[in-house]
Design a protein around this motif. Structure first.
Motif, PDB file in Angstrom:
ATOM      1  N   ILE A 112       0.850  -1.185   0.000  1.00 41.93           N
ATOM      2  CA  ILE A 112       0.000   0.000   0.000  1.00 41.93           C
ATOM      3  C   ILE A 112       0.889   1.239   0.000  1.00 41.93           C
ATOM      4  N   SER A 113       0.696   2.082  -0.968  1.00 47.39           N
ATOM      5  CA  SER A 113       1.400   3.358  -1.006  1.00 47.39           C
ATOM      6  C   SER A 113       0.506   4.435  -0.414  1.00 47.39           C
ATOM      7  N   GLN A 114       1.122   5.453   0.207  1.00 44.41           N
ATOM      8  CA  GLN A 114       0.336   6.543   0.769  1.00 44.41           C
ATOM      9  C   GLN A 114      -0.479   7.236  -0.314  1.00 44.41           C
ATOM     10  N   GLU A 115       0.023   7.204  -1.546  1.00 45.68           N
ATOM     11  CA  GLU A 115      -0.665   7.886  -2.636  1.00 45.68           C
ATOM     12  C   GLU A 115      -1.681   6.996  -3.332  1.00 45.68           C
ATOM     13  N   SER A 116      -1.786   5.725  -2.907  1.00 43.44           N
ATOM     14  CA  SER A 116      -2.666   4.785  -3.613  1.00 43.44           C
ATOM     15  C   SER A 116      -4.126   5.199  -3.471  1.00 43.44           C
ATOM     16  N   SER A 117      -4.825   5.216  -4.607  1.00 44.66           N
ATOM     17  CA  SER A 117      -6.273   5.453  -4.580  1.00 44.66           C
ATOM     18  C   SER A 117      -6.984   4.110  -4.496  1.00 44.66           C
ATOM     19  N   ILE A 118      -8.287   4.148  -4.238  1.00 43.46           N
ATOM     20  CA  ILE A 118      -9.076   2.914  -4.213  1.00 43.46           C
ATOM     21  C   ILE A 118      -8.996   2.214  -5.559  1.00 43.46           C
ATOM     22  N   ARG A 119      -9.051   2.991  -6.619  1.00 48.74           N
ATOM     23  CA  ARG A 119      -9.019   2.414  -7.967  1.00 48.74           C
ATOM     24  C   ARG A 119      -7.686   1.703  -8.223  1.00 48.74           C
ATOM     25  N   GLU A 120      -6.593   2.311  -7.784  1.00 46.65           N
ATOM     26  CA  GLU A 120      -5.277   1.698  -7.960  1.00 46.65           C
ATOM     27  C   GLU A 120      -5.153   0.423  -7.130  1.00 46.65           C
ATOM     28  N   LEU A 121      -5.687   0.439  -5.916  1.00 48.88           N
ATOM     29  CA  LEU A 121      -5.649  -0.763  -5.077  1.00 48.88           C
ATOM     30  C   LEU A 121      -6.460  -1.892  -5.701  1.00 48.88           C
ATOM     31  N   GLN A 122      -7.608  -1.532  -6.266  1.00 48.31           N
ATOM     32  CA  GLN A 122      -8.418  -2.547  -6.941  1.00 48.31           C
ATOM     33  C   GLN A 122      -7.632  -3.194  -8.076  1.00 48.31           C
ATOM     34  N   SER A 123      -6.899  -2.372  -8.812  1.00 42.24           N
ATOM     35  CA  SER A 123      -6.094  -2.905  -9.919  1.00 42.24           C
ATOM     36  C   SER A 123      -4.977  -3.801  -9.411  1.00 42.24           C
ATOM     37  N   ASP A 124      -4.326  -3.397  -8.299  1.00 38.13           N
ATOM     38  CA  ASP A 124      -3.243  -4.207  -7.721  1.00 38.13           C
ATOM     39  C   ASP A 124      -3.765  -5.564  -7.274  1.00 38.13           C
ATOM     40  N   ILE A 125      -4.926  -5.575  -6.620  1.00 39.32           N
ATOM     41  CA  ILE A 125      -5.497  -6.841  -6.134  1.00 39.32           C
ATOM     42  C   ILE A 125      -5.913  -7.706  -7.321  1.00 39.32           C
ATOM     43  N   ALA A 126      -6.513  -7.086  -8.309  1.00 40.52           N
ATOM     44  CA  ALA A 126      -6.935  -7.838  -9.499  1.00 40.52           C
ATOM     45  C   ALA A 126      -5.733  -8.507 -10.169  1.00 40.52           C
TER      46      ALA A 126
END
Length: 906
Positions: A112-126
């Motif tokens: 998790i990056s401090q700058e991570s958005s929900i959308r970016e996290l969703q992409s990382d998990i996907a």
């Protein structure tokens, strides 16, 4: 240059190292120190995972606890928290490895990056779970797709590493709503783990000094490495400056790796370079890690409360109550309806600071709950306050002279010079600090005089602490500090008089305790905002003039000396009073005060003496007390009228009755509310020569008396016959069902008329009883009275002392099952023939089993023959017990004191 011998210079250099920032550009070390685990073993029997040492025994135990949780189906979410750089990610990687090697779980690791958005996290998990998400879809649809994909996984663990703020799991596919789904979160904040719904939360602690050194040696590349003795002390100092953070230790070890072990000059130069690099750099990497935790405190008041702690000396254990009181005075806690609510918020603030590892819990030598700052964290705090010079902190550094005028900067906000050797502030000194709000000069024990000019340019001053100094006169200029909220002069024993307080309308706390003041300050009654007034231990103050106290009706805390008598009607107007310590010379005034408080008041904490001033020393000062004993205490001393009836507060927790010789017959006749004291925890009765019983139980009464009582002391009651006046009624189950159900300790001493202590009918209630002390009771015959030969079960009893009981024939007529017994101490009980604790439930020819908890059977040296003559059911019992027997006596004989007895005798 020989550094290890030049202690003064080395101390300076290491101090500078700790206080300086240095940013390392090479971040390749982050999370890489897990490679030292060379072998891991796990099995269902719960053996240790590691044949080699992890990075600290506490961390190793934490890893094992996490692993056990993961093997339990009920624990689906785990939080790992701790200061940045302490090893959370490494621990999570180790758990990741174990899951992959020892289970069938699929593990998905997300940084998790401090700058991570929900959308970016969703992409990382996907990407981790092999799902293609459509970029054009909104976040909710993407979350649904993630959830559906999780459903296709049988058993999986999602690891979210380095979470700073609460992330809505719903938007990440709701992994915990899927059967077989698990979640592991690492964060600097315990609060984040809580908000993420983690069922179990584990803190990762910093390394101890020895562990830090061992880890450093390991990171050098050879566990058997031996550093030359001439530089070893120097190297240890550098390692200790890392504050127990593995990441910092690795950085230093990397820079020294490859040096020749016998190259003393090489090592000296390298270590000196480490220090010099820190001096040159703008950001020290370890400080940067700690700053990360500080910056996680988004609320400004949390940051300010944390920084306030660095006003105290290094390694100071700061009592929580005193610190919270300062927070309130400084305006760091929002004003609330009650003082108790403000303190509760203060405790929540300290708890949050502890949860992010910026403060540590501690206990001082008085048993107070405290907090303290690790030296490295205090250095970080000092760096923050010196960036913009708002604080002057020279606390506990043995200053002999006060700072010069040019050191008192105009933008100074707080100044702490506490606990130094300052003897005087030179005449004419004027500190030009128009913004200064806090000045702490307390504990400069030799400070005699402060010039009047010193405070002339401190018009913004809110908190002034001059406690524990030798000042004889308070400067007149203090009277002009119109913004002052706290004037603290505790134990300024030479102070004899005060200037007028007429202009100090903002004053909320005035502490004159322990001063030599003979009359109260002029215009005290005009302080309409005064909330706390402390007049404790003012031996020269003979009385409080009639009419003063009712006029300061905003008081929430009032502490009076016990030699000063106060009238009940004087306190009736104090409707907001929450804390009170003082004395009423007669029962009528006390009853009037209690009635007024229960009808219209809000009294929550009190220590009240009723009767004569006993002269046995002051009762412990009131404080908001989350310690072992809270402050709801009444002590009656020397009450002399037979018809006096005392109205106890309904929430009383501690009651002491001493030297009330005209309290005759049954004590409850003089204290009728004793039956309603459902919160009573500690009860002591002493030197009441006419008292025969504590309570009278009526046959028809469904009683819950002594339901919460934990400690009972009965001392020197020459006419005392028993706790209850009727043994038969006290045996009735309907009456005795809750009596003594919380009792942990009973002590009865020099009560020469009692013959039986407990009826056996009460023993079934006393399942929490830990200690029994019966001392010097010349007529007692039985401890537990029973005509039958049953078994009395006291499962938590650890100690029983029976001393100087010449008529004692039986502890218990049957047997006592006490599997927790640790110590039995016997002295001068010549008629006692059996010890009922030690018996075998097997046939007589079976081996006798000693309780595993037993440590000692202490027999007085004069009773050796008595021990040899004791009767046993099993002939092997004495031989089995002999190794535990220790004889004592002679000049070393000591009567057990309060620490041994576990009593509270404030």
């Amino acid at each position: 240059m020989v550094f290890h011998r030049d202690k003064k210079r080395w101390s300076l250099l290491t101090s500078l190292l700790n206080n300086t920032y240095h940013r390392r550009q090479n971040k390749s070390f982050k999370g890489k120190f897990g490679d030292f685990v060379t072998k891991m073993e796990a099995n269902e029997a719960g053996e240790s995972f590691f044949t080699t040492k992890l990075f600290g025994q506490e961390t190793k135990r934490t890893c094992e606890r996490i692993w056990r949780c993961l093997k339990k189906d009920k624990v689906t979410s785990i939080g790992i928290y701790g200061v940045k750089g302490v090893g959370k990610t490494t621990l999570a990687k180790l758990i990741n490895h174990l899951l992959q090697q020892k289970t069938q779980y699929q593990v998905f690791w997300i940084n998790i990056s401090q700058e991570s958005s929900i959308r970016e996290l969703q992409s990382d998990i996907a990407a981790a779970i092999g799902l293609d998400l459509l970029e054009e879809e909104d976040e909710e649809k993407r979350a649904t797709a993630l959830h559906d994909s999780f459903k296709g996984k049988k058993d999986f663990v999602l690891i979210l590493d380095d979470v700073l703020e609460d992330i809505p799991l719903k938007m990440l596919g709701n992994p915990l709503k899927v059967e077989g789904g698990r979640l592991i979160v690492t964060s600097c904040l315990l609060e984040t783990c809580r908000k993420m719904g983690c069922q179990r939360k584990f803190g990762v602690k910093k390394l101890e000094e020895e562990e830090s050194w061992s880890f450093f040696i390991e990171k050098l590349g050879n566990e058997k490495v031996v550093i030359h003795q001439e530089v070893e002390g120097m190297a240890k100092s550098v390692v200790n400056s890392c504050g127990g953070l593995p990441l910092r230790i690795i950085t230093i070890a990397k820079s020294l790796k490859g040096l020749e072990l016998d190259g003393v000059n090489q090592w000296k130069k390298a270590l000196e370079n480490i220090i010099q690099e820190s001096l040159k750099g703008e950001n020290n990497d370890v400080i940067e890690m700690l700053l990360y935790s500080f910056n996680c405190l988004k609320e400004q008041n949390l940051q300010q409360c944390f920084l306030y702690c660095c006003l105290y000396p290094e390694d100071e254990k700061i009592p929580k109550d005193k610190l919270i009181s300062r927070f309130i005075l400084e305006g760091l806690i929002d004003t609330k309806e009650t003082r108790e609510a403000e303190f509760e918020e203060g405790y929540e603030i300290l708890s949050r600071l502890e949860s992010v590892c910026l403060l540590e819990s501690a206990i001082d030598n008085k048993g107070n709950q405290c907090v303290k700052m690790h030296n490295l964290i205090r250095d970080m705090a000092m760096r923050i306050i010196y960036k913009n010079p708002m604080f002057m902190v020279k606390a506990g550094v043995q200053l002999n002279d006060a700072p010069k005028e040019d050191e008192w900067l105009e933008n100074l906000d707080k100044a702490s010079l506490m606990r130094n050797e300052i003897a005087e502030i030179p005449a004419g000194t004027s500190a030009k600090c128009p913004r200064l709000t806090t000045l702490m000069l307390q504990q400069n024990y030799h400070l005699l005089k402060i010039p009047d000019s010193f405070f002339e340019h401190m018009k913004a001053l809110r908190v002034l602490d001059l406690g524990y100094t030798c000042i004889e006169k308070l400067p007149d200029s203090v009277s002009d500090l119109e913004n002052l909220t706290a004037l603290l002069l505790a134990f300024c024993w030479n102070l004899r008089s005060m200037p007028t307080l007429e202009k100090l309308e903002a004053l909320q706390e005035l502490d004159l305790s322990g001063t030599g003041i003979q009359t109260l300050p002029v215009a005290l009654e005009t302080l309409l905002n005064l909330k706390c007034l402390n007049l404790h231990a003012m031996r020269w103050l003979e009385k409080i003039p009639i009419g003063i106290l009712p006029q300061i009706s905003s008081l929430q805390c009032l502490v009076l000396s016990h030699h000063i008598d106060v009238e009940g009607e004087e306190l009736e107007e104090l409707k907001e009073l929450e804390e009170f310590q003082g004395r009423f010379s007669n029962v009528q005034d006390f009853n009037q005060f209690i009635n007024a408080q229960e009808n219209e008041g809000c009294l929550r904490f009190y220590r009240i003496l009723v009767g004569q001033y006993d002269g046995l020393g002051p009762m412990t000062q009131i404080q908001f007390n989350h310690n072992r004993f809270s402050d709801k205490l009444v002590k009656c001393y020397g009450l002399g009228k037979e018809d006096e009836v005392l109205l106890l507060p309904q929430d009383i927790e501690h009651l002491k009755i001493e030297s009330c010789n005209n309290f005759s017959g049954c004590l409850s006749e003089h204290l009728p509310r004793l039956y309603d004291s459902k919160d009573l925890k500690y009860f002591k009765v002493r030197w009441c020569n006419k008292l025969e019983y504590l309570m009278r139980i009526e046959v028809s009464e469904e009683s819950v008396i002594f339901h919460s009582l934990e400690h009972l002391d009965l001392l020197e009651l020459h006419s005392f016959v028993g706790i209850f006046d009727d043994w038969k009624t006290s045996l009735r189950a309907s009456i005795s069902v809750s009596i003594f159900s919380c009792l942990r300790m009973i002590r009865i001493e020099r009560c020469h008329s009692i013959k039986k202590l407990f009826p056996i009918g009460l023993c079934s209630n006393m399942q929490n009883l830990e200690r029994i002390y019966v001392l010097s009771c010349s007529q007692i015959e039985e401890i537990i009275a029973d005509e039958n030969d049953g078994i009395v079960v006291l499962p938590t009893l650890t100690r029983i002392y029976l001393w100087s009981l010449p008529e004692l024939k039986s502890i218990c007529n049957g047997k006592m099952d006490c599997n927790s017994i640790k110590k039995v101490s016997i002295k001068e009980c010549g008629k006692l023939r059996k010890l009922p604790f030690f018996f075998s439930s097997q046939e007589e020819d079976e081996k006798f089993t000693i309780p595993s908890t037993l440590k000692e059977i202490a027999i007085h040296s004069s009773d050796k023959e008595w021990w040899e003559s004791l009767e046993w059911d099993n002939p092997n019992t004495r031989n089995e017990l002999q190794p535990f027997v220790k004889y004592w006596g002679g000049s070393s004989t000591l009567v057990p004191g309060s620490s041994e007895l576990g009593t509270f005798d404030g």
